[in-house]
Design a protein around this motif. Structure first.
Motif, short mmCIF file in Angstrom:
data_model
loop_
_atom_site.label_atom_id
_atom_site.label_comp_id
_atom_site.label_asym_id
_atom_site.label_seq_id
_atom_site.Cartn_x
_atom_site.Cartn_y
_atom_site.Cartn_z
N ALA A 137 -3.43 12.36 16.15
CA ALA A 137 -3.56 13.38 15.10
C ALA A 137 -3.81 12.74 13.74
O ALA A 137 -4.62 13.23 12.94
CB ALA A 137 -2.31 14.25 15.06
N ILE A 138 -3.13 11.63 13.47
CA ILE A 138 -3.31 10.92 12.20
C ILE A 138 -4.71 10.32 12.13
O ILE A 138 -5.40 10.40 11.11
CB ILE A 138 -2.24 9.83 12.02
N LYS A 139 -5.15 9.73 13.24
CA LYS A 139 -6.49 9.14 13.28
C LYS A 139 -7.56 10.20 13.10
O LYS A 139 -8.60 9.96 12.47
CB LYS A 139 -6.70 8.41 14.61
N ALA A 140 -7.32 11.38 13.66
CA ALA A 140 -8.29 12.47 13.56
C ALA A 140 -8.52 12.90 12.11
O ALA A 140 -9.58 13.45 11.78
CB ALA A 140 -7.83 13.67 14.38
N GLU A 141 -7.54 12.62 11.25
CA GLU A 141 -7.68 12.93 9.82
C GLU A 141 -8.28 11.76 9.06
O GLU A 141 -8.35 11.78 7.83
CB GLU A 141 -6.32 13.28 9.24
N GLY A 142 -8.69 10.72 9.80
CA GLY A 142 -9.30 9.56 9.17
C GLY A 142 -8.32 8.66 8.46
O GLY A 142 -8.70 7.90 7.56
N LYS A 143 -7.06 8.70 8.88
CA LYS A 143 -6.03 7.91 8.22
C LYS A 143 -5.57 6.75 9.10
O LYS A 143 -5.69 6.79 10.32
CB LYS A 143 -4.83 8.79 7.86
N ASP A 144 -5.04 5.72 8.47
CA ASP A 144 -4.59 4.52 9.17
C ASP A 144 -3.19 4.74 9.74
O ASP A 144 -2.27 5.14 9.01
CB ASP A 144 -4.57 3.34 8.19
N VAL A 145 -3.01 4.49 11.03
CA VAL A 145 -1.70 4.70 11.67
C VAL A 145 -0.86 3.43 11.68
O VAL A 145 0.29 3.45 12.14
CB VAL A 145 -1.85 5.21 13.12
N THR A 146 -1.41 2.31 11.23
CA THR A 146 -0.73 1.02 11.38
C THR A 146 0.14 0.64 10.20
O THR A 146 0.86 -0.36 10.27
CB THR A 146 -1.76 -0.10 11.62
N GLY A 147 0.08 1.38 9.10
CA GLY A 147 0.86 1.02 7.91
C GLY A 147 2.35 1.06 8.18
O GLY A 147 2.83 1.86 8.99
N PRO A 148 3.13 0.21 7.49
CA PRO A 148 4.56 0.13 7.76
C PRO A 148 5.36 1.37 7.39
O PRO A 148 6.47 1.56 7.85
CB PRO A 148 5.01 -1.07 6.91
N TYR A 149 4.78 2.25 6.55
CA TYR A 149 5.52 3.44 6.12
C TYR A 149 5.13 4.70 6.88
O TYR A 149 5.75 5.74 6.71
CB TYR A 149 5.29 3.69 4.62
N VAL A 150 4.09 4.62 7.71
CA VAL A 150 3.56 5.83 8.35
C VAL A 150 4.60 6.52 9.22
O VAL A 150 4.95 7.69 9.02
CB VAL A 150 2.30 5.51 9.18
N TYR A 151 5.12 5.82 10.19
CA TYR A 151 6.08 6.45 11.12
C TYR A 151 7.46 6.65 10.50
O TYR A 151 8.12 7.67 10.78
CB TYR A 151 6.14 5.66 12.42
N PRO A 152 7.96 5.72 9.66
CA PRO A 152 9.21 6.01 8.96
C PRO A 152 9.12 7.28 8.11
O PRO A 152 10.06 8.08 8.06
CB PRO A 152 9.43 4.77 8.11
N ALA A 153 7.97 7.49 7.43
CA ALA A 153 7.80 8.70 6.62
C ALA A 153 7.76 9.94 7.52
O ALA A 153 8.36 10.98 7.20
CB ALA A 153 6.52 8.61 5.80
N TYR A 154 7.07 9.83 8.64
CA TYR A 154 7.01 10.94 9.60
C TYR A 154 8.43 11.27 10.09
O TYR A 154 8.82 12.43 10.18
CB TYR A 154 6.11 10.57 10.76
#
Length: 238
Positions: free
Chosen positions: A154-171
Motif C-alpha cells: 500500500a505504501i509503495k502504491a503511493e510512490g513512497k519508500d517503505v525502507t526508512g527507519p521511521y516508516v513502520y514505527p510511525a505506522y
C-alpha cells in the motif's frame, strides 16, 4: 500521552546498545564523539559517551558543532590531531554526509557510527563513497516481515519508500492510538493514555507495551553497515 517512534526510544534504548556494541565488538583505540548541539543529537551522543566510558573505553574528544554548518575543516583537523580511529556522530544525515566526505578528503581513516536519523538514502548523495562502511543503529527492516506485505504494498502504491527507519514505527504509533481508542470506546485523552500505559498491543513492529515512565519496553535495535549504492547489511552479533 505515550507515543512510539524510533527516535523517542533512541536515548533510552539505542544509545546504550550502540555504546555496548562499540566497546565489545569494535574495540577502538581513540574515540571521538561529536554532535550537532540539538536535543536529539547531543542527548544521543552523551549517552553513548557515558556507556563506552563505563565499559572502559576512553573518549578522547567530546564536542558539538552547529547544526546547519557546511565547513567541518576544524572538526576534521581535530580528528587527525588525536588520531581518532572511531567517531560516533549524534545528529542528522546532512551534516554527517559532509563530515564523512571532508574527513575522507583529508585522509582520516576513522570508522564512523551514527543513529537511525542518518539511515537515509540521501546520506550517500552527500557523502558519496565516504559513506561506505558507516555503522548505523536502526530498527529491523519491518518491510521484509511477511505479515507486513500488505502495508508495504500500500505504501509503495503511493510512490513512497517503505525502507526508512521511521516508516513502520510511525505506522505503529497510529495503530497503538487506534487500538487504545477502540479498547476504551472513547477518544478522551486521559482514558486513551491510561489504556496505552496499561495495555499490550500487536502492531507491525511487534507486540508493544510501555513501562511506568511511558517508555517503550523491549524495542530492539540492530547495527547495520552502510554501503554506497547498495542496501545496508545487518552486522549485529547473533
Amino acid at each position: 500521552m505515550s507515543s512510539f517512534s524510533a527516535q523517542s526510544v533512541s536515548t533510552a534504548a539505542k544509545a546504550p546498545f550502540a555504546g555496548h556494541y562499540v566497546a565489545d565488538h569494535v574495540s577502538p583505540k581513540t574515540v571521538a564523539v561529536r554532535h550537532d548541539g540539538q536535543q536529539y543529537g547531543e542527548g544521543l551522543a552523551a549517552s553513548v559517551h557515558q556507556t563506552v566510558e563505563r565499559k572502559g573505553v576512553k573518549v578522547a574528544l567530546f564536542e558539538g558543532v552547529n547544526a546547519g554548518d557546511r565547513d567541518f575543516a576544524l572538526l576534521v583537523q581535530k580528528l587527525k590531531a588525536i588520531g581518532a580511529d572511531f567517531v560516533y556522530w549524534g545528529g542528522y544525515h546532512p551534516e554527517l554526509g559532509l563530515i564523512l566526505r571532508q574527513a575522507q578528503e583529508a585522509g582520516v581513516q576513522a570508522r564512523f557510527m551514527a543513529g537511525e536519523a542518518c539511515a537515509n538514502d540521501s546520506l550517500s548523495g552527500i557523502a558519496r563513497s565516504a559513506s561506505e562502511g558507516l555503522l548505523v543503529t536502526a530498527p529491523k527492516a519491518f518491510d521484509t516481515v511477511a505479515g507486513n506485505k500488505a502495508i508495504a504494498d500500500a505504501i509503495k502504491a503511493e510512490g513512497k519508500d517503505v525502507t526508512g527507519p521511521y516508516v513502520y514505527p510511525a505506522y505503529s504509533a497510529v495503530e497503538l492510538i487506534a487500538q487504545a481508542i477502540e479498547a476504551v470506546g472513547s477518544e478522551d485523552p486521559e482514558s486513551v493514555a491510561k489504556a496505552l500505559h496499561e495495555g499490550t498491543f500487536k502492531t507491525p513492529t511487534g507486540t508493544l507495551s510501555f513501562d511506568g515512565k511511558g517508555d517503550l519496553k523491549d524495542f530492539s535495535f540492530l547495527v547495520h553497515e552502510w554501503h554506497f549504492g547498495k542496501p545496508r547489511t545487518e552486522v549485529s552479533p547473533r
